[in-house]
Design an enzyme around this catalytic site. Sequence first.
Site, PDB file in Angstrom:
ATOM      1  N   GLY A 154       0.851  -1.184   0.000  1.00  0.00           N
ATOM      2  CA  GLY A 154       0.000   0.000   0.000  1.00  0.00           C
ATOM      3  C   GLY A 154       0.887   1.233   0.000  1.00  0.00           C
ATOM      4  O   GLY A 154       2.091   1.150  -0.274  1.00  0.00           O
ATOM      5  N   LEU A 155       0.320   2.381   0.332  1.00  0.00           N
ATOM      6  CA  LEU A 155       1.123   3.599   0.275  1.00  0.00           C
ATOM      7  C   LEU A 155       2.341   3.486   1.193  1.00  0.00           C
ATOM      8  O   LEU A 155       3.453   3.843   0.808  1.00  0.00           O
ATOM      9  CB  LEU A 155       0.272   4.820   0.644  1.00  0.00           C
ATOM     10  CG  LEU A 155       0.983   6.159   0.517  1.00  0.00           C
ATOM     11  CD1 LEU A 155       1.566   6.361  -0.868  1.00  0.00           C
ATOM     12  CD2 LEU A 155       0.027   7.304   0.850  1.00  0.00           C
ATOM     13  N   HIS A 159     -16.671   5.924  10.222  1.00  0.00           N
ATOM     14  CA  HIS A 159     -16.745   7.114   9.366  1.00  0.00           C
ATOM     15  C   HIS A 159     -18.195   7.567   9.235  1.00  0.00           C
ATOM     16  O   HIS A 159     -19.075   6.741   9.030  1.00  0.00           O
ATOM     17  CB  HIS A 159     -16.161   6.789   7.996  1.00  0.00           C
ATOM     18  CG  HIS A 159     -15.836   7.997   7.183  1.00  0.00           C
ATOM     19  ND1 HIS A 159     -16.803   8.789   6.635  1.00  0.00           N
ATOM     20  CD2 HIS A 159     -14.646   8.550   6.841  1.00  0.00           C
ATOM     21  CE1 HIS A 159     -16.218   9.784   5.984  1.00  0.00           C
ATOM     22  NE2 HIS A 159     -14.909   9.661   6.090  1.00  0.00           N
ATOM     23  N   SER A 170     -16.526  10.636   0.612  1.00  0.00           N
ATOM     24  CA  SER A 170     -15.422  11.308   1.297  1.00  0.00           C
ATOM     25  C   SER A 170     -15.865  12.429   2.231  1.00  0.00           C
ATOM     26  O   SER A 170     -16.798  13.173   1.952  1.00  0.00           O
ATOM     27  CB  SER A 170     -14.465  11.889   0.269  1.00  0.00           C
ATOM     28  OG  SER A 170     -13.598  12.795   0.882  1.00  0.00           O
ATOM     29  N   ARG A 200     -14.778  13.135  12.818  1.00  0.00           N
ATOM     30  CA  ARG A 200     -15.596  12.002  12.392  1.00  0.00           C
ATOM     31  C   ARG A 200     -16.383  11.341  13.510  1.00  0.00           C
ATOM     32  O   ARG A 200     -17.549  10.993  13.330  1.00  0.00           O
ATOM     33  CB  ARG A 200     -14.677  10.948  11.790  1.00  0.00           C
ATOM     34  CG  ARG A 200     -14.064  11.467  10.546  1.00  0.00           C
ATOM     35  CD  ARG A 200     -13.072  10.538   9.972  1.00  0.00           C
ATOM     36  NE  ARG A 200     -12.663  11.120   8.695  1.00  0.00           N
ATOM     37  CZ  ARG A 200     -11.756  10.610   7.900  1.00  0.00           C
ATOM     38  NH1 ARG A 200     -11.141   9.501   8.231  1.00  0.00           N
ATOM     39  NH2 ARG A 200     -11.462  11.202   6.773  1.00  0.00           N
ATOM     40  N   HIS A 233     -14.328   2.054   9.352  1.00  0.00           N
ATOM     41  CA  HIS A 233     -13.509   2.719   8.352  1.00  0.00           C
ATOM     42  C   HIS A 233     -12.006   2.619   8.572  1.00  0.00           C
ATOM     43  O   HIS A 233     -11.235   2.372   7.648  1.00  0.00           O
ATOM     44  CB  HIS A 233     -13.909   4.194   8.322  1.00  0.00           C
ATOM     45  CG  HIS A 233     -13.131   5.019   7.364  1.00  0.00           C
ATOM     46  ND1 HIS A 233     -13.175   4.797   6.010  1.00  0.00           N
ATOM     47  CD2 HIS A 233     -12.294   6.066   7.542  1.00  0.00           C
ATOM     48  CE1 HIS A 233     -12.386   5.679   5.396  1.00  0.00           C
ATOM     49  NE2 HIS A 233     -11.835   6.450   6.308  1.00  0.00           N
ATOM     50  N   ARG A 282      -8.802   9.388  14.266  1.00  0.00           N
ATOM     51  CA  ARG A 282      -7.933   9.942  13.232  1.00  0.00           C
ATOM     52  C   ARG A 282      -8.618  11.096  12.506  1.00  0.00           C
ATOM     53  O   ARG A 282      -9.789  11.012  12.181  1.00  0.00           O
ATOM     54  CB  ARG A 282      -7.566   8.873  12.206  1.00  0.00           C
ATOM     55  CG  ARG A 282      -6.758   9.412  11.036  1.00  0.00           C
ATOM     56  CD  ARG A 282      -6.253   8.329  10.121  1.00  0.00           C
ATOM     57  NE  ARG A 282      -7.276   7.717   9.314  1.00  0.00           N
ATOM     58  CZ  ARG A 282      -7.785   8.235   8.194  1.00  0.00           C
ATOM     59  NH1 ARG A 282      -7.390   9.431   7.780  1.00  0.00           N
ATOM     60  NH2 ARG A 282      -8.696   7.586   7.504  1.00  0.00           N
ATOM     61  N   LEU A 341      -2.997   8.971   4.888  1.00  0.00           N
ATOM     62  CA  LEU A 341      -2.104   8.952   3.723  1.00  0.00           C
ATOM     63  C   LEU A 341      -0.810   9.661   4.091  1.00  0.00           C
ATOM     64  O   LEU A 341       0.285   9.226   3.743  1.00  0.00           O
ATOM     65  CB  LEU A 341      -2.760   9.631   2.521  1.00  0.00           C
ATOM     66  CG  LEU A 341      -3.975   8.927   1.906  1.00  0.00           C
ATOM     67  CD1 LEU A 341      -4.505   9.730   0.717  1.00  0.00           C
ATOM     68  CD2 LEU A 341      -3.639   7.506   1.462  1.00  0.00           C
TER      69      LEU A 341
END
Lengths: 246, 639
Positions: free
Chosen positions: B43-44, B267, B285, B331, B402, B436, B442
């Site tokens: 992943g990233l 989320h 989003s 959130r 989420h 978060r 990211l």
Amino acid sequence: MNIKLKIWRQKNAKAKGKFVNYNLDNVSPEMSFLEMLDALNNKLIIEGDEPVAFEHDCREGICGCCSLYINGTPHGPGEKSTTCELHMRSFKDGHTIVIEPWRSRAFPVMKDLIVDRNAFDKIIAAGGFISIDAGSSQDSNAVLVNKEKADEAFISASCIGCGACVAACKNASAMLFVSAKVSQFALLPQGRVEAVERVQSMVAKMDELGFGNCTNTYACEAVCPKGISVTNIARMNREFLAAKIS
Amino acid sequence: MAKLDSKIPKGPLAEKWSKYKSTMKLVNPANKKKLDIILVGSGLSGSAAASTLGELGYNVKVFCFQDTPRRAHSVAAQGGINATKNYKNDGDSDYRLFYDMIKGGDYRAREANVYRAAEVSNATIDQLTAQGVPFAREYGGTLDNRSFGGVQVSRTFYAKGQTGQQCLLGAYSGLSRQIKKGTVTMYSRREMLELVVIDGKARGIITRNLVTGELERHAGHTVILATGGYGTIYYLSTLAVNSNASAAWAAYKKGAFFGNPGFIQIHPSSIPVLNEYQAKLTLMSESLRNDGRIWVPKKKEDKRHANEIPEGERDYYLERRYPAFGNLVPRDVASRAAKERCDAGYGVGDTGLAVNLDFKDAIAKQGKKAIEDKYGNLFEMYEKITGINPYDEPMRIYPSGHYTMGGLWVDYELMTTIPGLFAIGESNFSDHGANRLGASSLMQCAGDGYFVISNTIGNFLSGEIRTPKISTDAPEFEKAEKDVTGKIKKLFAVNGKQTVTSFHKRLGKIMWDYSGMSRNEEGLKKALKFIDELKEEFWKDVKVPGTNNEINQELEKAGRVADYFGLAKLIVIDALNRGESCGAHFREESQTPTGEAKRDDANYSYVSVWEYKGDEQEPQLRKEALNYEFVEVKERDYK
Ligand SMILES: Cc1cc2nc3c(=O)[nH]c(=O)nc-3n(C[C@H](O)[C@H](O)[C@H](O)COP(=O)(O)OP(=O)(O)OC[C@H]3O[C@@H](n4cnc5c(N)ncnc54)[C@H](O)[C@@H]3O)c2cc1C
Ligand code: FES
């Protein structure tokens, strides 16, 4: 509703495959196409049969895993949509749906509806990158990028690497895929530095891996779930020609 | 016994990282070539780490279970990635981002790590931009920003609603470049099923080749996990459906402690459940809350079409309850507020489990084109799934599982309690405390991969330059492989009548009902009992068709669900232990008279760190005390 399915079954890469017919009741129009296949698999497992293998992960049209050839079209009847974004409301009660894997010599079938698309990774590794090590980049706003160009680069970059373009092409050409990557970088100042080498090595790798030529039938553009346009191919051809003379 | 030492460098907050870097031990370039790194996850965080470690000259083997690294779940991130560039001149700084994250995480994160995450964020954006990530731009050619929930500055960089895809493809291109150079070898369609520990150090993994079923041994001087989060424990979540925790779970059982397993973010905005076969919930989003206004009718069970409900009869409940932040509250706050309205009977749609997210005013003010530019692909996605056009009527949204703030416990160097085993990205318990903030994952994933692990791993590997190549013939490999074979055999041997998915769904429902947005002691205790019963039923009646020596997706799922029973219990045990409400963790016993979460710093200002003691034993709790040296701990107030 009731759906009749005709699905390609193939034990593994070496086995001979064949179509098998299935009947599925209680399909609701709200279900996604893959949820319909989940329901079929659920039934098959409980009845002691082997479920149908198909690839999927994000189930929202962004990872590029899902790759079904539905009634003769990659990703089926939806416009600009992946298989996972397709919903059963696009089909009618009693319909027969034919499901096959991508058919292309560059994408061998591994099992049932799963194909090997590793060739795409090899093309990217041949030159689909900008050579910059972490730590050596300058401030992002040091180089200004025209908004239109940046937006255009974004559209080219939005390719999900699903391979529908190859599957739709009678020549199994990967031109749309490769040209989208070449275009993304060609449109950005960061990408110009290696433009010549990039287009040459990516095209060479594409030829080496057995993808066919582009004969301008544009079947690729018509099935691309992200709406990537064949103008990318024209741009890549220009880049390639320019690279030859430079 | 493993020690809990967070290894935070001494000194002023803003100097810790540079001081660490200038005093850490280094590996010289000639030695790097001789050191093998096993990196699980592309992943990233994994792809960024792979490319950077390759650039440094290490020998890196990368593993993922998809057919290519580019499909990792990071691809699905939509909204954006944060950095403290302050391009908008609106008062942003490393300290402010650090402060926002500490506060947003409800004072349950470690200061030094969070500050570092903010500190490397700018270099991350520069790196991604240089790699050709087409971030959105202003007409003048500079990068554009937008704001995200829980903050008052615009620091989020984005590429339409496809930021994760673009960032991942950037990192993947860097990884691909290293493949060409020969420093990175990619092993796709491989699933790590066991960790190999030799003489107390992580030295390798056992993977199953997902095409042939073969078990393979891979050895290295160090192992890095970048295996993502475990939100799919709820079955329905916004994650890619194959996301799982088996790698982290294997590490936990081998001695890596687990941090804050119960901190799971729900989320506030995903497309609500539409049918009983639903396999996943699609996120809408958070960036949409910049322009979309959330409301429900003022009248209970009002069945009129949203467009027919006049302005005066709409309850914009977030703007009403939280005037300072309005629709941009964090959130956890937004999710609970939606649940509160729906539970009270004001929800919309057939199920009453949805609220409206309305763009009418934004379209009137900015024009349809501006809204399309910002959110075009999200609107399209919404229409594809629901058949409803959100330009004409409000979207319907509801909360869903989420992101997991919890994960493997790591110290400042991102090393777990097993020496030589590192965890980066969402797989560690990381920088987000109990909640978060948007666009900061990211940022953390890329920062961990490009700039943190590339440094801290050297400090460990400098001690390994004399260690010869690790042999896969070691008895520890033998045993690990045998254990995996045993587990696979056991799964086939049950040969029952129920599908793996049916068990996963039932487990998800237990977790959602008793350990989701709102938790209480009685419910959590029930959950423990239900999980045990379900696990027992699974091992008596699950059906895994086919054989091991082929592509077998049911077998893959079965292994993951089997591990989830253990993790589900750990989550519930953690949630039971934490008697306070903080961030995403809301204990009904701990709330204010107006229903806001009530934190209890006197008793719970710590990271709960769990040590595995055996499948049938209770895990042991250890506490990493959180001492706030640089911020004043306050009540989290978004009013
Ligand atoms: C829908 C959605 C939208 C989001 N939007 C945002 C956003 O806008 N901004 C933001 O900051 N964050 C966002 N997030 C969160 C963010 O996307 C993730 O936290 C982040 O991408 C995780 O990256 P990662 O590198 O840790 O792991 P992942 O991207 O999840 O990758 C995990 C990797 O590990 C591999 N793997 C796992 N287990 C094994 C195993 N056993 N063996 C072999 N390989 C294994 C997988 O194959 C994969 O390559 C979003 C999350 C979701 C669900
Ligand atoms: S499953 Fe990811 S694009 Fe279809």
